[in-house]
Scaffold this motif. Structure first.
Motif, mmCIF file in Angstrom:
data_model
loop_
_atom_site.group_PDB
_atom_site.id
_atom_site.type_symbol
_atom_site.label_atom_id
_atom_site.label_comp_id
_atom_site.label_asym_id
_atom_site.label_seq_id
_atom_site.Cartn_x
_atom_site.Cartn_y
_atom_site.Cartn_z
ATOM 1 N N THR A 229 0.797 -1.230 0.000
ATOM 2 C CA THR A 229 0.000 0.000 0.000
ATOM 3 C C THR A 229 0.827 1.277 0.000
ATOM 4 O O THR A 229 0.276 2.351 -0.252
ATOM 5 C CB THR A 229 -0.918 0.035 1.245
ATOM 6 O OG1 THR A 229 -0.113 0.017 2.441
ATOM 7 C CG2 THR A 229 -1.866 -1.139 1.267
ATOM 8 N N LYS A 230 2.113 1.186 0.257
ATOM 9 C CA LYS A 230 2.848 2.432 0.506
ATOM 10 C C LYS A 230 2.958 3.308 -0.731
ATOM 11 O O LYS A 230 3.033 4.525 -0.624
ATOM 12 C CB LYS A 230 4.250 2.129 1.070
ATOM 13 C CG LYS A 230 5.177 1.394 0.112
ATOM 14 C CD LYS A 230 6.502 1.079 0.796
ATOM 15 C CE LYS A 230 7.441 0.439 -0.215
ATOM 16 N NZ LYS A 230 8.738 0.069 0.381
ATOM 17 N N ASP A 231 2.984 2.731 -1.907
ATOM 18 C CA ASP A 231 3.098 3.529 -3.125
ATOM 19 C C ASP A 231 1.746 3.698 -3.799
ATOM 20 O O ASP A 231 1.644 3.646 -5.018
ATOM 21 C CB ASP A 231 4.103 2.890 -4.085
ATOM 22 C CG ASP A 231 5.538 3.053 -3.562
ATOM 23 O OD1 ASP A 231 6.299 2.072 -3.622
ATOM 24 O OD2 ASP A 231 5.851 4.152 -3.082
ATOM 25 N N TYR A 232 0.698 3.903 -2.993
ATOM 26 C CA TYR A 232 -0.632 4.069 -3.560
ATOM 27 C C TYR A 232 -0.693 5.378 -4.339
ATOM 28 O O TYR A 232 0.038 6.320 -4.062
ATOM 29 C CB TYR A 232 -1.678 4.039 -2.456
ATOM 30 C CG TYR A 232 -1.879 5.341 -1.698
ATOM 31 C CD1 TYR A 232 -0.859 5.914 -0.969
ATOM 32 C CD2 TYR A 232 -3.112 5.976 -1.695
ATOM 33 C CE1 TYR A 232 -1.055 7.083 -0.267
ATOM 34 C CE2 TYR A 232 -3.320 7.145 -0.990
ATOM 35 C CZ TYR A 232 -2.291 7.696 -0.273
ATOM 36 O OH TYR A 232 -2.487 8.854 0.426
ATOM 37 N N ASP A 233 -1.573 5.417 -5.337
ATOM 38 C CA ASP A 233 -1.732 6.661 -6.067
ATOM 39 C C ASP A 233 -3.170 7.142 -5.953
ATOM 40 O O ASP A 233 -3.991 6.543 -5.263
ATOM 41 C CB ASP A 233 -1.303 6.503 -7.531
ATOM 42 C CG ASP A 233 -2.152 5.493 -8.286
ATOM 43 O OD1 ASP A 233 -1.670 4.961 -9.308
ATOM 44 O OD2 ASP A 233 -3.293 5.213 -7.855
ATOM 45 N N GLU A 236 -6.259 4.756 -6.292
ATOM 46 C CA GLU A 236 -6.499 3.629 -5.386
ATOM 47 C C GLU A 236 -7.549 4.003 -4.349
ATOM 48 O O GLU A 236 -7.636 5.143 -3.917
ATOM 49 C CB GLU A 236 -5.197 3.228 -4.679
ATOM 50 C CG GLU A 236 -4.123 2.691 -5.600
ATOM 51 C CD GLU A 236 -4.491 1.355 -6.214
ATOM 52 O OE1 GLU A 236 -5.502 0.753 -5.819
ATOM 53 O OE2 GLU A 236 -3.750 0.903 -7.111
ATOM 54 N N PRO A 240 -2.346 4.037 2.600
ATOM 55 C CA PRO A 240 -1.190 3.266 3.064
ATOM 56 C C PRO A 240 -1.322 2.837 4.522
ATOM 57 O O PRO A 240 -1.915 3.530 5.336
ATOM 58 C CB PRO A 240 -0.022 4.242 2.885
ATOM 59 C CG PRO A 240 -0.631 5.590 2.861
ATOM 60 C CD PRO A 240 -1.993 5.421 2.271
#
Lengths: 274, 787
Positions: A229-233, A236, A240
């Motif tokens: 989840t940390k590189d969600y944009d 999404e 995160p």
């Protein structure tokens, strides 16, 4: 035991700030303090220090200008262990989302028979290691798959429909190299846990069985979700998730676990000697 | 002695007769179209006593026997109607108002209009107001509601209406009394509501009368026009986004009328060929449509029946064709509603007006992904839907001069189909069919009853006390709720009006958004044996005053709202694949929202509009989110300001300007990173190698969920209407309107998202913080004709 120490940095910072001047102490239960010397690149370790199962270790890190960092964990003990492993070849139909394609994937269906020590809460995991493969199209168009000697991978196609795995709440959609489960869903003394892994060549592979401390289990599970989840944009729906940490006055993990490695052959049943 | 007794008795009889009261009741209608008018004011004499028509245009009022009483009827946009009535036996008086403007006595009308809005936080929008504010060439209901204090629109490019810290599923849209589950097109750019078919819009965000229930944050009660029962009329228009046509007229003069309206995006006619030309092997298409229909029939002066219908869908498609490989595939997505209502309205007696409604509504989303090559083909299908059907009754009973009772009840069946993916694959070897996921279909029964009493013990005080009782039966479980609703209005005359209110609401249905099917889907799910309904309690205090003889209105409202049993989907987890979806949501969430709202409005003259401002705070608390600490709601906006100005230069040209400002929405962004141990992902040196390594991956640090506020949002929109009347030889007139507008006139780069990335996407370049912006300056144009 190896302790890595660094400073956190801004997301726009390209330099890693390793700490070379920390004093790192490890206590066994409440006694026997050992100091881990710095070996370079922020790593602190003592070759003669070998952690033992069943003992609680306390970590204390002192860095000039910072609050003292502390953490505790233990290496799991107990009688819970793998009793037998059954491996059976088969196929999965795996729809590829977004294409309508549903190819048949050759898999090994694995059943792990685990003896559960009911006196202890167990946190477990399994990963599968196999040899890397090469894909080669012959002139006649036929696909040839061969193993690469001395090159090993953890299969990305590795999942489970077992409720004991699914109930941990980590969706199959997330690619991961380890499956986690606990004995909270176990009903009997011996419990079977089922997995599948992609296996295109009928050759030996390895299963690593983990017993985690609660901290190590929480961290591993949290890492899988945090990494996903940390590189969600913007598009999404989810947001995160932070990574689990058991460090006081810091971030990171200090946790115990142990593992056993089993060599397995397709279409076989192995019984593990106690 | 006998003579004295006789005179005494006669006096008593005369005296008794002088106190006898009689009822006048009837309908108030538009004189030119026959449309019943909702909320028209009827006043008796000069004492300020009066009533208003209900949602069916019905009123009932008491007068004294031995008087000739002046009755005045007023409604914004219509000329006043005055008559003198001599009381007698039961009187049926249907009143027909003529469209026009009365410039005098506005203060009385306005003051009474405040009084008739019997709950705090209620706004009645006029269609005329909405049509003065074109946004992107469209006169959009939801975009106009978002210009009111207390209402947030969310991020640009996402649909949603967030009212006082509530989420979009907590708003109940009623179309002729029937719930509509999905109210947006084009990702929230336009709503499903065509203003040409709407007659009345009542928006409740604070006090909720007992006749409404099932949602926590707002009620938007929309009434369709019945259709002109005197003459044929209509309109059509075409703009940059869509084209529409509306027709209405009598089937039998003054008895039976019809209304039909259709709207469709037309851009896909060009979009698919254009993308195909550009990308050769692939193309995409998008369109949406709305279809409205209504039939109204007056059986006799006491009985009317109606049939309403709405249907609308969005279609999105991606198409791939590679002739050289003899393969083609497509991915199609469809989502939308259908709704139908059959209603019987009956004037049972001069005091009682009853409505009986049979309704059905459905929202569904589905996708169809197909692949075919020379050797094989495969297909994935996914559908999720929610259905609701039932019957209900609503009754208005004018018990006495100062007491009006509303009561009703009903039951509905609800069917929830979260969906499953079915796929089939044909290859040269054989056929395999696979169903993935569980079919977690659930049905529920919803039974409710309500009663509300509106009582004015003295002229300056009005009390509205109500209760709603509901029982939601699902999965051998039932959730029973008693929801009190209490409001009071104190009229201080020239010093203004104070309204106090308390509402308790229950919501047994939850909407969760699922991102696992390659396109976001909203899934409606019921409360279950482990997940109870959401609840809210809201207190509000409103002060309202008319100024300068009714030219201006000032409304100030304080509110405090507490919500319980809220849900959040856990990150990255599925709802469709889950054996038990309840395990994949965080439960027992709480929401807190507090604020103060100001609305200063000018309703008359060539320049009208309003200034709205709200200062508010909205938070959420979940045990497993943000370590159990409160965090800002995703659309928590501390300051929110709206300027809306409409100016009519003359009867042919009017200008609309809207400027909105708000503090930035919160976002969860990492403010630090560190090297972290992590499981090996793929390549490993040997089977004996360590499973956990350090050096390849970094962990992100977040001070908290939604801790960072993005930069402030502001935007200026302009719109101009150029009208031209044309009179035909037949005497009929038509009107042509050009609407030209600009969205985001000064091209403000408003932030919708922040993210980190390497400069120019090159890994050798430093990492910077970037902003994803919303819509830039967008011109629009629309041509429409009314006839």
């Amino acid at each position: 035991m190896v302790v890595n120490i660094s400073l956190s940095k801004s997301p726009t910072d390209s330099i890693n700030y390793i700490v070379t001047n920390a004093k790192v102490f490890v206590y066994e239960n409440i006694n026997a303090k050992s100091e881990l010397p710095h070996l370079g690149k922020g790593k602190y370790s003592l070759q003669t220090f070998k952690p033992q199962a069943g003992i609680t270790y306390h970590l204390q890190v002192e860095i000039p200008g910072y609050e003292t960092v502390i953490a505790s964990s233990s290496i799991p003990n107990g009688n819970t262990k793998v009793v037998s492993i059954e491996s059976k070849s088969g196929y999965n139909n795996a729809p590829v989302h977004g294409t309508g394609d549903t190819p048949q994937i050759p898999v090994e269906n694995i059943k792990l028979n685990v003896f559960d020590d009911k006196a202890i809460d167990d946190f477990m995991g399994i990963s599968v290691i196999q040899k890397q493969v090469n894909y080669f199209y012959k002139p006649d168009g036929e696909l040839e798959i061969t193993e690469v000697p001395d090159k090993y991978i953890l299969s990305w196609y590795f999942g489970s429909t077992d409720i004991k795995i699914i109930s941990e709440g980590i969706p199959d959609d997330i690619e991961k190299s380890i499956q986690l489960f606990r004995d909270v869903a176990f009903g009997g003394q011996n419990e079977e846990v089922a997995f599948y892994v992609k296996k295109e060549i009928k050759s030996a592979y390895w299963i690593r069985f983990f017993k985690f401390s609660p901290e190590a289990f929480s961290y591993t599970k949290s890492w899988i979700l945090h990494d996903y989840t940390k590189d969600y944009d913007f598009w999404e729906i989810y947001e995160p998730l932070p990574l689990y940490s058991n460090i006081t006055n810091g971030h990171g993990i200090f946790a115990g676990y142990y593992s056993r490695l089993y060599n397995v052959f397709p279409d076989s049943v192995i019984t593990i000697n106690p | 002695m006998k003579k004295t007794l006789f005179i005494f008795l006669i006096t008593c009889v005369l005296f008794a007769r002088s106190q006898e009261k009689f009822i006048i009741s009837g309908l108030v209608k538009d004189k030119t179209t026959g449309e019943p008018l909702i909320g028209a004011n009827i006043s008796v004499g000069d004492l300020g006593k009066g009533t208003s028509t209900n949602e069916h245009g019905f009123y009932s009022i008491e007068i004294q026997n031995n008087t000739q009483t002046n009755i005045t009827v007023s409604y914004i946009g219509y000329k006043h109607y005055k008559t003198n009535v001599k009381a007698g036996p039961i009187i049926r008086l249907d009143i027909f108002l003529e469209p026009g403007v009365e410039m005098d006595e506005i203060s009385i009308t306005a003051n009474k209009s405040f009084v008739q809005k019997d709950v705090p936080g209620m706004t009645e929008l006029s269609i005329k107001q909405i049509k003065l504010i074109p946004i992107l060439g469209e006169h959009d209901l939801i975009k106009t509601l978002q210009l009111l204090p207390g209402v947030q629109g969310g991020s640009e490019g996402r649909n949603g209406m967030y009212v006082r810290g509530g989420s979009p599923d907590q708003n109940l849209f009623l179309l002729d009394g029937t719930p509509l589950y999905y109210v947006n097109h084009l990702g929230g750019f336009v709503s499903t509501f065509n203003t040409d078919v709407l007659k009345n819009i009542q928006f409740y965000k604070g006090g909720f009368p007992a006749r409404y229930g099932g949602r926590l944050s707002s009620i938007i009660d929309l009434r369709l026009k019945d259709g002109d029962n005197k003459k044929f009329s209509g309109s059509y228009g075409i703009g940059l986004i869509s084209g529409d046509i509306t027709l209405e007229g009598p089937i039998k003069s003054e008895k039976t009328s019809f209304l039909v309206s259709a709207r469709r995006v037309w851009a896909d006619v060009l979009l698919r060929p254009l993308t195909k030309m550009t990308f050769q092997q692939s193309s995409m298409g998008y369109n949406f449509y709305d279809l409205y229909g209504k039939l109204s029939h007056e059986i006799n002066p006491y009985n009317r029946i109606y049939f309403s219908f709405y249907g609308g869908d969005d279609h999105l498609g991606y198409f791939y064709n590679v002739p050289a490989e003899k393969s083609k595939s497509y991915a199609k997505y469809i989502w939308g509603n259908i709704l139908s209502t059959v209603r019987w309205n009956r004037i049972k007696n001069p005091k009682l007006n009853s409505d009986y409604t049979l309704f059905y509504t459905r929202y569904r989303y589905k996708n169809n992904i197909y692949y075919k090559s020379e050797d094989d083909f495969g297909q994935n299908l996914y559908t999720t839907s929610v259905h609701e059907g039932g019957l209900k009754t609503d009754n208005s009973f004018y018990l006495a001069e100062k007491v009006k009772i509303r009561f009703g009840g009903g039951l509905s069946g609800n069917w929830f189909i979260p969906g499953q993916i079915s796929s089939n694959y044909n290859n040269v070897v054989g056929i395999s069919d696979t169903i993935i996921g569980n079919n977690n279909n659930t049905s529920a029964l919803n039974i409710f009853a309500y009663s509300e009493a509106d009582y004015s013990p003295v002229n300056w005080l009005n009390l509205n006390v109500g209760v709603r009782i509901a029982d939601f039966l699902v999965e051998n479980e039932h959730y029973f709720s008693i929801e009190p609703r209490v409001f009071s209005i104190v009229n201080f005359g020239n010093y203004g009006i104070l309204k106090l209110g308390f509402s308790q609401m229950t919501q047994p249905e939850h909407m969760l958004t699922y991102s696992g099917s390659s396109f976001p889907a909203d899934i409606w799910l019921p409360s279950t044996s482990t997940i109870p309904p959401g609840t809210s309690n809201q207190f509000s205090i409103e002060y309202a005053k008319i100024l300068n003889k009714g030219k201006y209105e000032l409304v100030v409202e304080l509110y405090s709202k507490t919500m319980k049993n809220l849900l959040e989907v856990k990150a990255g987890v599925p709802l469709v694949h889950a054996q038990n979806w309840e395990n994949n949501v965080e439960t027992n969430g709480k929401g807190y929202s507090r604020g103060i709202e100001f609305l200063f409005q000018k309703n008359s003259g060539s320049t009208t509009g309003w200034i709205g401002y709200s200062l508010s705070k909205a938070e959420r608390v979940f045990q497993n989110i943000n370590n159990g600490k409160p965090y800002p709601f995703k659309y928590d906006r501390r300051h929110d300001l709206q300027f809306v100005v409409n100016h009519s230069f003359n009867e042919n040209v009017d200008l609309s300007a809207t400027w909105v400002y708000g503090t930035g929405y919160p976002i969860t962004l990492n403010n630090g990173i560190y090297e972290a141990y992590h499981p090996v992902e793929e390549n490993i040196f040997s089977p004996e190698s360590s499973f956990f390594i350090i050096g390849d991956e970094q962990a992100y640090l977040y001070p908290g969920k939604n801790w960072l506020k993005m930069r402030d949002y502001h935007r200026l929109d302009l719109g101009v209407n150029f009208r031209k009347q044309r009179k035909k030889a037949s005497g009929k007139t038509s009107e042509r309107i050009w609407t030209i507008g600009v969205y985001n006139l000064y091209n403000r780069q408003n932030a919708v998202f922040y993210y980190y990335a390497h400069e120019n996407d090159q890994k050798s370049k430093p990492i910077r913080l970037y902003q994803q912006s919303g819509f830039p300056i967008l011109p629009s144009i629309k041509y429409s004709v009314r006839f």
